[in-house]
Enzyme design. Structure first.
Site, PDB file in Angstrom:
ATOM      1  N   VAL A 252     -10.137  -0.676  -5.706  1.00  0.00           N
ATOM      2  CA  VAL A 252     -10.104   0.765  -5.410  1.00  0.00           C
ATOM      3  C   VAL A 252     -11.029   1.142  -4.257  1.00  0.00           C
ATOM      4  CG1 VAL A 252      -9.481   1.389  -7.772  1.00  0.00           C
ATOM      5  CG2 VAL A 252     -11.888   1.287  -7.138  1.00  0.00           C
ATOM      6  N   GLY A 253     -11.833   0.171  -3.783  1.00  0.00           N
ATOM      7  CA  GLY A 253     -12.729   0.465  -2.659  1.00  0.00           C
ATOM      8  C   GLY A 253     -14.177   0.601  -3.066  1.00  0.00           C
ATOM      9  N   LYS A 254     -14.581  -0.176  -4.069  1.00  0.00           N
ATOM     10  CA  LYS A 254     -15.983  -0.092  -4.529  1.00  0.00           C
ATOM     11  C   LYS A 254     -16.939  -0.536  -3.439  1.00  0.00           C
ATOM     12  CE  LYS A 254     -15.536  -2.821  -8.030  1.00  0.00           C
ATOM     13  NZ  LYS A 254     -14.092  -2.976  -7.878  1.00  0.00           N
TER      14      LYS A 254
ATOM     15  N   ASP B 257     -21.165  -8.345  -8.141  1.00  0.00           N
ATOM     16  CA  ASP B 257     -19.809  -8.862  -8.368  1.00  0.00           C
ATOM     17  C   ASP B 257     -19.807 -10.359  -8.061  1.00  0.00           C
ATOM     18  OD1 ASP B 257     -17.123  -9.439  -8.491  1.00  0.00           O
ATOM     19  OD2 ASP B 257     -16.507  -7.715  -7.283  1.00  0.00           O
TER      20      ASP B 257
ATOM     21  N   CYS C 254       6.140   9.450   7.068  1.00  0.00           N
ATOM     22  CA  CYS C 254       7.430   8.842   6.784  1.00  0.00           C
ATOM     23  C   CYS C 254       7.837   9.223   5.367  1.00  0.00           C
ATOM     24  CB  CYS C 254       7.359   7.333   6.942  1.00  0.00           C
ATOM     25  SG  CYS C 254       6.242   6.556   5.750  1.00  0.00           S
TER      26      CYS C 254
ATOM     27  N   CYS D 192       5.548   7.646   2.804  1.00  0.00           N
ATOM     28  CA  CYS D 192       4.243   8.313   2.704  1.00  0.00           C
ATOM     29  C   CYS D 192       4.365   9.632   1.944  1.00  0.00           C
ATOM     30  CB  CYS D 192       3.657   8.582   4.091  1.00  0.00           C
ATOM     31  SG  CYS D 192       3.091   7.092   4.902  1.00  0.00           S
TER      32      CYS D 192
END
EC number: 3.6.-.-
Lengths: 266, 353
Positions: free
Chosen positions: B29-31, B57, B284, B287
């Protein structure tokens, strides 16, 4: 209105957050999330479980488990595995019936799920209409069983008093076999009566003896503090059950005696 | 009373009290991007303080995020004056411990390969303990304890704030449970050593290790950490998620677990948002469809977390790697992203060499 300081703001927001998550809020929120997505994910909240069974951090300081070995619940790895196992088990909604519950249903059940309550437990309050219906069914059964038994006993008793010469298949009607035939008949009739009575009790979840007999109610009030008191209670209930059978037998015997007397004089 | 909760992390970035900041969420998720962004913003906005970014991690990403190699020792990030990074390597840390144990055993009189030292030669301790579940979390925790001790004694490199780039949810929760778990374990040890102390000390051998004292010291450290982790002025947890069902569900579960540990959590970063309505040039059908789905969950997030700082971050055209891109991206944590004014930046990141 004066503006709130940052500290005050943080405090108020924290209180609001805590309020939303407490008192069942955790599960509600998960329900909301899964409901909108039609998901089957578990909605049991650790917060709600914690509120139900609070486990204090200081419980270990109360001297519990002095003799508990090191490799026990206090081992972090073991406790973590247990927590994972608990989380898995909580997602199971049904478990296969265990031996105890099966025995319970055979011996009389606990009043839940359609089984009548066990003898010896104080009667659970039952709706009066259900009780009336149950009594009606039981009285109906009693009446019909008596009528049918007596209708069958009258010709048998007549045959016995006439002392007719009988061929082999009818030797049962001989007066010398009267008592054994009568007992056999009573056993069969009583068994049929009790199986019918059990099916009525199962359908209404009412135990006939507990609700019908004042003596049974009084016995159920005896507390179970000592093993002797428990034994006494179970013996008294056994006596009551046997008395029920014996009273039916006595009634039938009395009827047979009266019929015998009448047919002897005719 | 209607309080406006800012949709940014400005208060946290400029906080003078926070010592421990955890950044966590479900995988992918972008940690790491978020933890790097928070660290960069804090370092830029408080140049007089020192910040340390630790990855707990086991599948470390910090080196890839910054484009330079970090190890088990804290190292300054190139291009910054007050931000350092560290990747805790369990196998290396265990080997160090093994080597220390070997030298200790040899000093205490064990003879070559016949003694205890011999048993540990070749990294036996590391091999034995390396695969124990939770060892990564335990080592990260030891690192935390080391920093607290250093701060109290005024030794070593002092960091004002430590930011943790945590492992996916399960590992992080185990890590956060450690203070409580260890505390209970040490209670039990304390009871046993209290009764068997002298006997245990003699069993410990010629090292004359006073077990009771060591345990008490360890217990005090653990209690200090527990107190710090549950103090909202010192510690907070920033949840990172994306606008999809599973991520939202996991985030809610994570938040509830954290609350059960009395840990403060008041900020949520929602990553990878398309903002397709405001981007007419690059738009698009896919999207649009995806943004529609994201909006559905975004509305739910806004409703469920109205008392949280919900920071909405855009999906960029390329990967957010390197200090320059991370710095550009991180500005939206301090001042929320405006899709009408700021959307050029997400395409500028694409053009990184």
């Amino acid at each position: 209105m004066s503006e709130l300081s940052d500290v005050e703001k943080r405090r108020i927001l924290k209180e609001r957050r805590q309020k939303k998550f407490s008192g069942g809020g955790g599960s509600n929120r998960l329900n909301k999330i899964t409901g909108q997505a039609d998901s089957l994910m578990s909605t049991e909240s650790t917060l709600d479980q914690k509120e139900k069974t609070p486990e204090s951090v200081n419980s270990s300081k109360q001297g519990e488990g002095k003799n508990v070995p090191l490799a026990s619940d206090k081992n972090p790895q073991v406790s973590l595995f247990k927590q994972l196992a608990e989380q898995d088990s909580q997602t199971n909604t049904e478990s296969p019936p265990d031996l105890m519950s099966m025995f319970q249903s055979m011996t009389g059940g606990d009043g839940k799920n359609g089984t009548p309550p066990k003898l010896g437990t104080p009667p659970v309050p039952v709706d009066q209409s259900v009780l009336d219906y149950h009594n009606y069914l039981v009285n109906n059964l009693k009446a019909w069983s008596i009528v049918i038994k007596w209708i069958m006993l009258i010709p048998y008793t007549y045959m016995v008093t006439r002392d007719l010469p009988l061929s082999a298949p009818f030797r049962l009607l001989d007066s010398s076999n009267f008592f054994s035939v009568l007992m056999g008949f009573e056993i069969v009739a009583t068994s049929i009566y009790y199986s019918k009575l059990q099916s009525i009790e199962k359908s209404t979840s009412v135990n006939t003896m507990m609700y019908g007999s004042i003596i049974a109610k009084l016995i159920s009030l005896i507390p179970d503090h000592a093993p002797q008191q428990k034994n006494l209670k179970s013996r008294l209930f056994t006596v009551l059950q046997y008395w029920d059978v014996v009273s039916m037998l006595i009634t039938d015997i009395c009827f047979v005696l009266i019929i015998l007397g009448i047919f002897s004089h005719i | 009373m209607d309080l406006v909760v800012e949709p940014n992390l400005h208060a946290l970035i400029n906080s003078s009290t926070h010592k421990w900041i955890f950044v966590g969420g479900k995988g992918g998720v972008g940690k790491t991007t978020s933890s790097c962004s928070i660290a960069i913003q804090m370092a830029q906005n408080q140049p007089h303080k020192q910040f340390l970014l630790i990855s707990t991690d086991p599948a470390h990403n910090l080196s890839d995020a910054f484009g330079e190699k970090f190890g088990k020792d804290a190292r300054r990030v190139t291009g910054t004056n007050n931000l350092s990074c560290m990747e805790i390597d369990p196998s290396a840390a265990l080997k160090d411990m093994n080597d220390m144990a070997v030298s200790q055993a040899n000093e205490n009189g064990a003879q070559g390969e016949d003694g205890f030292g011999g048993l540990l030669q070749g990294g036996a301790l590391a091999e034995l303990t390396g695969s124990i579940p939770g060892i990564d979390e335990a080592l990260s925790f030891m690192e935390v304890m080391k920093h607290i001790k250093n701060q109290e004694k005024g030794e070593g490199e002092r960091y004002d704030t430590v930011i943790f780039d945590t492992a996916p949810t399960g590992h992080t929760l185990r890590f956060l449970q450690l203070p409580n778990t260890l505390s209970k374990l040490l209670e039990k040890f304390g009871e046993i050593t209290g009764r068997l102390g002298p006997m245990l000390n003699s069993l410990a051998g010629a090292g004359n290790v006073d077990i009771s004292t060591k345990l008490n010291q360890l217990k005090e450290s653990v209690e200090t950490i527990k107190d710090q982790f549950t103090n909202p002025d010192l510690t907070t947890f920033v949840c990172v998620c994306i606008s999809e069902f599973l991520s939202l569900y996991e985030t809610e579960r994570l938040i509830q677990e954290l609350i059960s540990y009395d840990m403060d959590v008041n900020s949520i970063i929602v990553n990878q948002l398309l903002f397709a309505d405001d981007d007419q040039e690059h738009n698009c059908k896919r999207c649009q469809a995806r943004w529609k789905m994201q909006k559905k969950y975004l509305d739910q997030i806004d409703e469920l977390y109205e008392d949280f700082h919900v920071v909405k971050m855009p999906l960029c055209a390329g990967e957010i790697r390197g200090l320059e891109n991370l710095t550009k991206f991180s500005q939206f944590l301090n001042k929320e992203y405006d899709p009408t004014k700021d959307n050029k930046i997400i395409y500028e990141l694409e053009n990184r060499k």
